[in-house]
Design a protein around this motif. Structure first.
Motif, PDB file in Angstrom:
ATOM      1  N   LYS A  14       0.816  -1.366   0.050  1.00 44.61           N
ATOM      2  CA  LYS A  14       0.021   0.012  -0.202  1.00 44.61           C
ATOM      3  C   LYS A  14       0.921   1.160   0.040  1.00 44.61           C
ATOM      4  CE  LYS A  14      -3.522  -2.377   2.682  1.00 44.61           C
ATOM      5  NZ  LYS A  14      -4.695  -2.227   1.545  1.00 44.61           N
ATOM      6  N   GLN A  15       0.495   2.263  -0.757  1.00 45.49           N
ATOM      7  CA  GLN A  15       1.240   3.345  -0.760  1.00 45.49           C
ATOM      8  C   GLN A  15       0.406   4.627  -0.081  1.00 45.49           C
ATOM      9  OE1 GLN A  15       3.404   4.250  -4.383  1.00 45.49           O
ATOM     10  NE2 GLN A  15       2.428   2.637  -5.476  1.00 45.49           N
ATOM     11  N   TYR A  16       1.197   5.533   0.751  1.00 43.67           N
ATOM     12  CA  TYR A  16       0.676   6.543   1.349  1.00 43.67           C
ATOM     13  C   TYR A  16       0.846   8.043   0.724  1.00 43.67           C
ATOM     14  CZ  TYR A  16      -0.734   3.100   4.958  1.00 43.67           C
ATOM     15  OH  TYR A  16      -1.216   2.135   5.887  1.00 43.67           O
ATOM     16  N   VAL A  17      -0.107   8.835   0.967  1.00 39.53           N
ATOM     17  CA  VAL A  17      -0.130  10.176   0.260  1.00 39.53           C
ATOM     18  C   VAL A  17      -0.672  11.141   1.190  1.00 39.53           C
ATOM     19  CG1 VAL A  17      -0.344  11.709  -1.620  1.00 39.53           C
ATOM     20  CG2 VAL A  17       0.065   9.406  -2.153  1.00 39.53           C
ATOM     21  N   SER A  18      -0.266  12.198   1.659  1.00 39.42           N
ATOM     22  CA  SER A  18      -0.514  12.945   2.980  1.00 39.42           C
ATOM     23  C   SER A  18      -1.359  14.028   1.943  1.00 39.42           C
ATOM     24  CB  SER A  18       0.342  13.675   3.723  1.00 39.42           C
ATOM     25  OG  SER A  18      -0.272  14.774   4.408  1.00 39.42           O
ATOM     26  N   HIS A  19      -2.824  14.424   2.335  1.00 37.16           N
ATOM     27  CA  HIS A  19      -3.415  15.450   1.808  1.00 37.16           C
ATOM     28  C   HIS A  19      -2.825  16.799   1.709  1.00 37.16           C
ATOM     29  CE1 HIS A  19      -5.033  16.831   5.402  1.00 37.16           C
ATOM     30  NE2 HIS A  19      -5.681  17.814   4.855  1.00 37.16           N
ATOM     31  N   THR A  20      -1.926  17.060   3.000  1.00 35.05           N
ATOM     32  CA  THR A  20      -1.243  18.342   2.884  1.00 35.05           C
ATOM     33  C   THR A  20      -0.224  18.332   2.284  1.00 35.05           C
ATOM     34  OG1 THR A  20       0.078  17.646   5.043  1.00 35.05           O
ATOM     35  CG2 THR A  20      -2.025  18.421   5.303  1.00 35.05           C
ATOM     36  N   ASP A  21       0.455  17.489   1.561  1.00 34.21           N
ATOM     37  CA  ASP A  21       1.628  17.523   0.510  1.00 34.21           C
ATOM     38  C   ASP A  21       1.289  18.499  -0.601  1.00 34.21           C
ATOM     39  OD1 ASP A  21       3.730  16.975  -1.478  1.00 34.21           O
ATOM     40  OD2 ASP A  21       4.512  15.301  -0.143  1.00 34.21           O
ATOM     41  N   SER A  22       1.849  19.356  -0.894  1.00 35.07           N
ATOM     42  CA  SER A  22       1.903  20.193  -2.130  1.00 35.07           C
ATOM     43  C   SER A  22       1.708  19.275  -3.594  1.00 35.07           C
ATOM     44  CB  SER A  22       2.801  21.441  -2.219  1.00 35.07           C
ATOM     45  OG  SER A  22       4.096  20.919  -2.420  1.00 35.07           O
ATOM     46  N   THR A  23       2.091  18.221  -3.505  1.00 34.28           N
ATOM     47  CA  THR A  23       2.382  17.532  -4.815  1.00 34.28           C
ATOM     48  C   THR A  23       1.250  16.131  -4.591  1.00 34.28           C
ATOM     49  OG1 THR A  23       4.076  16.049  -3.991  1.00 34.28           O
ATOM     50  CG2 THR A  23       4.772  18.180  -5.158  1.00 34.28           C
ATOM     51  N   ALA A  24       0.369  16.237  -3.486  1.00 31.61           N
ATOM     52  CA  ALA A  24      -0.362  15.075  -3.384  1.00 31.61           C
ATOM     53  C   ALA A  24      -1.298  14.657  -4.629  1.00 31.61           C
ATOM     54  CB  ALA A  24      -1.404  15.466  -2.207  1.00 31.61           C
ATOM     55  N   GLY A 120      -5.500  11.960   7.897  1.00 30.34           N
ATOM     56  CA  GLY A 120      -5.055  13.136   6.844  1.00 30.34           C
ATOM     57  C   GLY A 120      -4.545  12.625   5.482  1.00 30.34           C
ATOM     58  N   SER A 121      -4.120  11.128   5.738  1.00 24.01           N
ATOM     59  CA  SER A 121      -3.318  10.542   4.455  1.00 24.01           C
ATOM     60  C   SER A 121      -4.309   9.817   3.620  1.00 24.01           C
ATOM     61  CB  SER A 121      -2.398   9.740   5.034  1.00 24.01           C
ATOM     62  OG  SER A 121      -1.488  10.463   5.548  1.00 24.01           O
ATOM     63  N   PHE A 122      -3.998   9.480   2.417  1.00 31.02           N
ATOM     64  CA  PHE A 122      -4.594   8.353   1.700  1.00 31.02           C
ATOM     65  C   PHE A 122      -3.707   7.094   1.550  1.00 31.02           C
ATOM     66  CE2 PHE A 122      -5.860  12.699  -0.157  1.00 31.02           C
ATOM     67  CZ  PHE A 122      -7.104  12.648   0.169  1.00 31.02           C
ATOM     68  N   GLN A 123      -4.576   6.026   1.645  1.00 31.16           N
ATOM     69  CA  GLN A 123      -3.968   4.787   1.706  1.00 31.16           C
ATOM     70  C   GLN A 123      -4.383   4.137   0.148  1.00 31.16           C
ATOM     71  OE1 GLN A 123      -5.689   1.477   3.294  1.00 31.16           O
ATOM     72  NE2 GLN A 123      -3.696   1.190   4.629  1.00 31.16           N
ATOM     73  N   MET A 171     -13.480  17.759   3.840  1.00 31.80           N
ATOM     74  CA  MET A 171     -13.393  18.468   2.588  1.00 31.80           C
ATOM     75  C   MET A 171     -12.386  18.877   2.126  1.00 31.80           C
ATOM     76  SD  MET A 171     -16.802  19.659   2.119  1.00 31.80           S
ATOM     77  CE  MET A 171     -16.395  21.111   0.895  1.00 31.80           C
ATOM     78  N   SER A 172     -11.250  19.071   2.883  1.00 36.07           N
ATOM     79  CA  SER A 172     -10.044  19.134   2.226  1.00 36.07           C
ATOM     80  C   SER A 172      -9.437  17.960   1.541  1.00 36.07           C
ATOM     81  CB  SER A 172      -8.889  19.586   3.434  1.00 36.07           C
ATOM     82  OG  SER A 172      -9.331  20.884   3.897  1.00 36.07           O
ATOM     83  N   MET A 173      -9.526  16.983   2.355  1.00 34.68           N
ATOM     84  CA  MET A 173      -9.164  15.736   1.659  1.00 34.68           C
ATOM     85  C   MET A 173      -9.887  15.174   0.135  1.00 34.68           C
ATOM     86  SD  MET A 173      -8.555  13.270   4.984  1.00 34.68           S
ATOM     87  CE  MET A 173      -7.946  11.767   4.063  1.00 34.68           C
ATOM     88  N   ALA A 174     -11.280  15.759   0.343  1.00 32.34           N
ATOM     89  CA  ALA A 174     -11.900  15.457  -0.863  1.00 32.34           C
ATOM     90  C   ALA A 174     -11.579  16.356  -1.983  1.00 32.34           C
ATOM     91  CB  ALA A 174     -13.389  15.782  -0.543  1.00 32.34           C
TER      92      ALA A 174
END
Length: 204
Positions: A14-24, A120-123, A171-174
Motif C-alpha cells: 500500500k502507498q500513502y499520500v498526505s493530503h497536505t503535501d503540495s504534490t499530493a 489526513g493521508s490516503f492509502q 472537505m480538504s481531503m475530498a
C-alpha cells in the motif's frame, strides 16, 4: 467506512499520500497511472462509497460530487451526495454498474479510521476494500484498486468517532483526491488518443 489494514494488509503493498503535501494530487495520479497500465482498454469506474449522514463517512460522496462537476472523459463516477453508494443500496449499485459497463476496472474510494500519524493521508492499494467493516456491517467487497481516506483515529467507539470527524479535514481531503482523480482522467484520455506509432515510441 471500512477498517484500515484489513484483509489485504499483509498481501499487497500500500502507498500513502498526505493530503497536505503540495504534490499530493500529482502523487495520486502517478500511482493510479501505474496501476491502470494493466487494464488497458477497460472502462474505468470510480465507486465513491459513503453517506452524507456522517461527517467522516461523507468523504466518498464529496469526491464523487466534485468529480461529477467536471467534464471527465475516461472515468465513470458513482456515489455522490445526492445519489450515494452506501450500505443499503450497495449490492444494487454494484449490479447496475456491471450491467452498464462491460468488464469494468473499479477504483473504490472510501473513508476509514487509522493511526494518529496517518490521519489526513490516503492509502492506495491493489485489491478490493471491505465497506462497512469498521462499523460491523457485512457488505460485498468492492474494487480492483482501493483508495482509503484516513479521516480519524481508530480503536475506541469508532462509530461515534466517525460521526464527530472534522468537516474541514474531510472537505480538504475530498478536494485533493478529486484533483488527483481528475489528473488521472486527463492522462488516461490523452493516452487513449495517441496513434499506434506514438504508443510504441512513448511520444506525446
Amino acid at each position: 467506512m471500512n477498517r484500515k489494514g484489513g484483509l489485504f494488509s499483509q498481501e499487497r503493498v500500500k502507498q500513502y499520500v498526505s493530503h497536505t503535501d503540495s504534490t499530493a494530487a500529482k502523487q495520486i495520479q502517478t500511482i493510479l497511472a501505474a496501476a491502470l497500465r494493466k487494464p488497458a482498454g477497460r472502462p474505468i469506474v470510480v465507486v465513491c462509497i459513503g453517506t452524507d449522514r456522517s461527517t467522516g463517512d461523507s468523504l466518498g460522496p464529496l469526491v464523487g460530487m466534485k468529480l461529477r462537476q467536471l467534464q471527465l472523459n475516461r472515468l465513470h463516477v458513482y456515489g455522490t451526495l445526492s445519489d450515494p453508494v452506501h450500505a443499503v443500496n450497495m449490492k444494487d449499485k454494484l449490479s447496475e454498474i456491471h450491467k452498464l459497463h462491460k468488464n469494468p476496472f473499479v477504483i473504490a474510494v472510501d473513508a476509514c479510521l487509522g493511526r494518529v500519524k496517518s490521519v489526513g493521508s490516503f492509502q492506495i492499494g491493489e485489491g478490493p476494500l471491505k465497506p462497512g467493516a469498521g462499523v460491523q456491517k457485512d457488505l460485498p467487497e468492492v474494487g480492483h484498486l482501493h483508495i482509503n481516506g484516513i479521516v480519524n483515529v481508530s480503536g475506541f467507539m469508532e462509530y461515534f468517532v466517525l460521526q464527530n470527524t472534522r468537516l474541514h479535514l474531510v472537505m480538504s481531503m475530498a478536494t485533493v483526491l478529486a484533483e488527483g482523480l481528475s489528473l488521472t482522467d486527463r492522462t488516461e484520455w490523452r493516452q487513449e488518443r495517441l496513434n499506434p506509432f506514438q504508443k510504441l515510441t512513448g511520444r506525446l
